[in-house]
Design a protein around this motif. Structure first.
Motif, PDB file in Angstrom:
ATOM      1  N   UNK A  29       0.863  -1.190   0.000  1.00  0.00           N
ATOM      2  CA  UNK A  29       0.000   0.000   0.000  1.00  0.00           C
ATOM      3  C   UNK A  29       0.896   1.236   0.000  1.00  0.00           C
ATOM      4  N   UNK A  30       0.873   1.993  -1.089  1.00  0.00           N
ATOM      5  CA  UNK A  30       1.752   3.142  -1.258  1.00  0.00           C
ATOM      6  C   UNK A  30       1.387   4.277  -0.308  1.00  0.00           C
ATOM      7  N   UNK A  31       0.107   4.470  -0.089  1.00  0.00           N
ATOM      8  CA  UNK A  31      -0.380   5.590   0.722  1.00  0.00           C
ATOM      9  C   UNK A  31      -1.348   5.060   1.783  1.00  0.00           C
ATOM     10  N   UNK A  32      -0.835   4.501   2.887  1.00  0.00           N
ATOM     11  CA  UNK A  32      -1.726   3.939   3.909  1.00  0.00           C
ATOM     12  C   UNK A  32      -2.748   4.933   4.454  1.00  0.00           C
ATOM     13  N   UNK A  33      -2.333   6.182   4.693  1.00  0.00           N
ATOM     14  CA  UNK A  33      -3.280   7.175   5.201  1.00  0.00           C
ATOM     15  C   UNK A  33      -4.376   7.459   4.174  1.00  0.00           C
ATOM     16  N   UNK A  34      -4.020   7.493   2.906  1.00  0.00           N
ATOM     17  CA  UNK A  34      -5.015   7.681   1.862  1.00  0.00           C
ATOM     18  C   UNK A  34      -5.964   6.510   1.775  1.00  0.00           C
ATOM     19  N   UNK A  35      -5.437   5.292   1.950  1.00  0.00           N
ATOM     20  CA  UNK A  35      -6.295   4.103   1.932  1.00  0.00           C
ATOM     21  C   UNK A  35      -7.266   4.124   3.110  1.00  0.00           C
ATOM     22  N   UNK A  36      -6.807   4.566   4.261  1.00  0.00           N
ATOM     23  CA  UNK A  36      -7.688   4.717   5.441  1.00  0.00           C
ATOM     24  C   UNK A  36      -8.812   5.709   5.155  1.00  0.00           C
ATOM     25  N   UNK A  37      -8.459   6.831   4.551  1.00  0.00           N
ATOM     26  CA  UNK A  37      -9.473   7.844   4.267  1.00  0.00           C
ATOM     27  C   UNK A  37     -10.475   7.347   3.230  1.00  0.00           C
ATOM     28  N   UNK A  41     -13.631   1.086   6.684  1.00  0.00           N
ATOM     29  CA  UNK A  41     -14.014  -0.271   7.065  1.00  0.00           C
ATOM     30  C   UNK A  41     -12.922  -1.267   6.704  1.00  0.00           C
ATOM     31  N   UNK A  42     -12.300  -1.096   5.536  1.00  0.00           N
ATOM     32  CA  UNK A  42     -11.231  -2.003   5.111  1.00  0.00           C
ATOM     33  C   UNK A  42     -10.023  -1.866   6.031  1.00  0.00           C
ATOM     34  N   UNK A  43      -9.702  -0.630   6.417  1.00  0.00           N
ATOM     35  CA  UNK A  43      -8.588  -0.435   7.347  1.00  0.00           C
ATOM     36  C   UNK A  43      -8.881  -1.095   8.690  1.00  0.00           C
ATOM     37  N   UNK A  44     -10.066  -0.906   9.220  1.00  0.00           N
ATOM     38  CA  UNK A  44     -10.396  -1.471  10.524  1.00  0.00           C
ATOM     39  C   UNK A  44     -10.404  -2.997  10.488  1.00  0.00           C
ATOM     40  N   UNK A  45     -10.838  -3.568   9.364  1.00  0.00           N
ATOM     41  CA  UNK A  45     -10.796  -5.024   9.223  1.00  0.00           C
ATOM     42  C   UNK A  45      -9.357  -5.515   9.165  1.00  0.00           C
ATOM     43  N   UNK A  46      -8.484  -4.754   8.507  1.00  0.00           N
ATOM     44  CA  UNK A  46      -7.060  -5.106   8.444  1.00  0.00           C
ATOM     45  C   UNK A  46      -6.437  -5.053   9.837  1.00  0.00           C
ATOM     46  N   UNK A  93      -9.337 -12.977   3.375  1.00  0.00           N
ATOM     47  CA  UNK A  93      -8.309 -12.106   2.804  1.00  0.00           C
ATOM     48  C   UNK A  93      -8.365 -10.753   3.500  1.00  0.00           C
ATOM     49  N   UNK A  94      -7.256 -10.028   3.424  1.00  0.00           N
ATOM     50  CA  UNK A  94      -7.234  -8.670   3.954  1.00  0.00           C
ATOM     51  C   UNK A  94      -7.966  -7.752   2.984  1.00  0.00           C
ATOM     52  N   UNK A  95      -9.019  -7.091   3.477  1.00  0.00           N
ATOM     53  CA  UNK A  95      -9.805  -6.218   2.605  1.00  0.00           C
ATOM     54  C   UNK A  95      -8.968  -5.065   2.071  1.00  0.00           C
ATOM     55  N   UNK A  96      -7.973  -4.642   2.827  1.00  0.00           N
ATOM     56  CA  UNK A  96      -7.188  -3.478   2.431  1.00  0.00           C
ATOM     57  C   UNK A  96      -6.184  -3.792   1.335  1.00  0.00           C
ATOM     58  N   UNK A  97      -5.677  -5.035   1.326  1.00  0.00           N
ATOM     59  CA  UNK A  97      -4.612  -5.389   0.384  1.00  0.00           C
ATOM     60  C   UNK A  97      -4.980  -6.513  -0.571  1.00  0.00           C
ATOM     61  N   UNK A  98      -6.028  -7.293  -0.259  1.00  0.00           N
ATOM     62  CA  UNK A  98      -6.388  -8.444  -1.073  1.00  0.00           C
ATOM     63  C   UNK A  98      -5.521  -9.656  -0.827  1.00  0.00           C
ATOM     64  N   UNK A  99      -4.566  -9.539   0.082  1.00  0.00           N
ATOM     65  CA  UNK A  99      -3.645 -10.632   0.387  1.00  0.00           C
ATOM     66  C   UNK A  99      -4.361 -11.722   1.180  1.00  0.00           C
ATOM     67  N   UNK A 111     -12.562  -4.601  17.530  1.00  0.00           N
ATOM     68  CA  UNK A 111     -12.002  -3.263  17.759  1.00  0.00           C
ATOM     69  C   UNK A 111     -13.101  -2.210  17.631  1.00  0.00           C
ATOM     70  N   UNK A 112     -13.225  -1.373  18.639  1.00  0.00           N
ATOM     71  CA  UNK A 112     -14.239  -0.315  18.629  1.00  0.00           C
ATOM     72  C   UNK A 112     -13.561   1.032  18.827  1.00  0.00           C
ATOM     73  N   UNK A 113     -13.850   1.965  17.948  1.00  0.00           N
ATOM     74  CA  UNK A 113     -13.271   3.310  18.035  1.00  0.00           C
ATOM     75  C   UNK A 113     -13.832   4.039  19.242  1.00  0.00           C
TER      76      UNK A 113
END
Length: 273
Positions: A29-37, A41-46, A93-99, A111-113
């Motif tokens: 993931x080249x831009x993790x903060x951008x992927x979070x934004x 949901x994908x970041x939190x699942x990761x 699989x990881x929703x954020x990366x597909x791995x 995990x709860x914010x």
């Protein structure tokens, strides 16, 4: 403003001894903060999947989460309350990366914010320090606060000819980049990191470079016959030439033909015509 993140935790009524500091660096993931934004949901699942071998570290009930930005800063993205939930379902699989997840090696966490420090989410930048390689640290570690942004900041568009990205990063590019890429038309280059083959293509549709690249990111081949014949790859994409706003489709086609001849991508690449 407090000078360290630890003092922020104390001021919020949180015990730093009960907090993990996590600087997530998802592979590929080249831009993790951008992927979070782009996909919270994908970041939190990761984030909710962690190694069983680290179970003692993750026993602390609170996680302070950080992500690298495209320019290398460390951005705060929230305090999470985490509880061990159990095993991860086989085939996940990881929703954020597909791995693919090696489910026998990991635990799932709920995990709860939390609301503490929520006013700093996407705004607070800390200095992670020389221990960058250790992405998980203790909340008692002092992390200097570098800056507090007025709002989440996206990097400036670098210019068409400076854009060099893997296709996997296209869906999470900064919105101001997307605006420029939608407006731009012209000739682009795909390079396969595995085979070192090249493909020259043209973007002359209503969505410009952005729309064309998104189709590759979505299905892996953009409808191209030779790319379909290859195993899916995370091609690097860049722009060779930008067409003027008044350029016709025929003129852009001529530009594409010229670049195919220059780079010999018919003879030694992935272009079939």
């Amino acid at each position: 403003m407090p000078l360290s993140f630890r003092s922020l935790l104390v001021d919020a009524g949180l015990d730093p001894r009960e907090v993990n500091l996590l600087r997530h660096c998802p592979p590929g993931v080249v831009d993790p903060a951008g992927a979070w934004r782009a996909d919270l949901a994908a970041f939190e699942a990761y984030q909710a999947v962690q190694k069983k071998s680290e179970r003692s570290y993750f026993s602390r009930p609170l996680w302070a989460s950080f992500l690298p930005t495209r320019d290398g800063r460390t951005l705060f993205v929230g305090i999470y309350e985490a509880q061990l939930q159990g095993d991860v379902a086989p085939g996940s699989t990881y929703a954020l990366t597909g791995e693919a997840i090696r489910t026998e090696l990991v635990d799932a966490y709920a995990c709860a914010l939390r609301t503490e420090l929520s006013e700093y989410i996407g705004r607070l930048v800390i200095e992670w320090g020389p221990g960058t390689r250790r992405w998980g640290q203790k909340g008692t570690n002092d992390k200097p606060i570098v800056e507090l942004l007025r709002a989440f900041e996206e990097p400036e568009f670098p210019g068409y000819l400076e854009v060099i990205e893997p296709l996997s990063a296209i869906p999470t590019l900064p919105s101001r980049w997307v605006d420029f890429l939608r407006q731009g038309r012209g000739i682009y280059l795909l390079t396969c990191p595995r085979t070192r083959e090249q493909y020259v293509g043209k973007a002359d549709g209503a969505e410009g470079f952005w729309g064309r690249w998104l189709s590759y990111a979505t299905n892996g081949d953009g409808g191209n016959v030779r790319l379909k014949s290859r195993d899916r790859s995370d091609y690097q994409v860049s722009i060779l030439e930008v067409a003027g706003s008044a350029a016709t489709s025929d003129q852009i086609f001529a530009m594409e033909t010229r670049w195919k001849a220059k780079l010999q991508t018919r003879e030694m690449g992935l272009n079939g015509n």
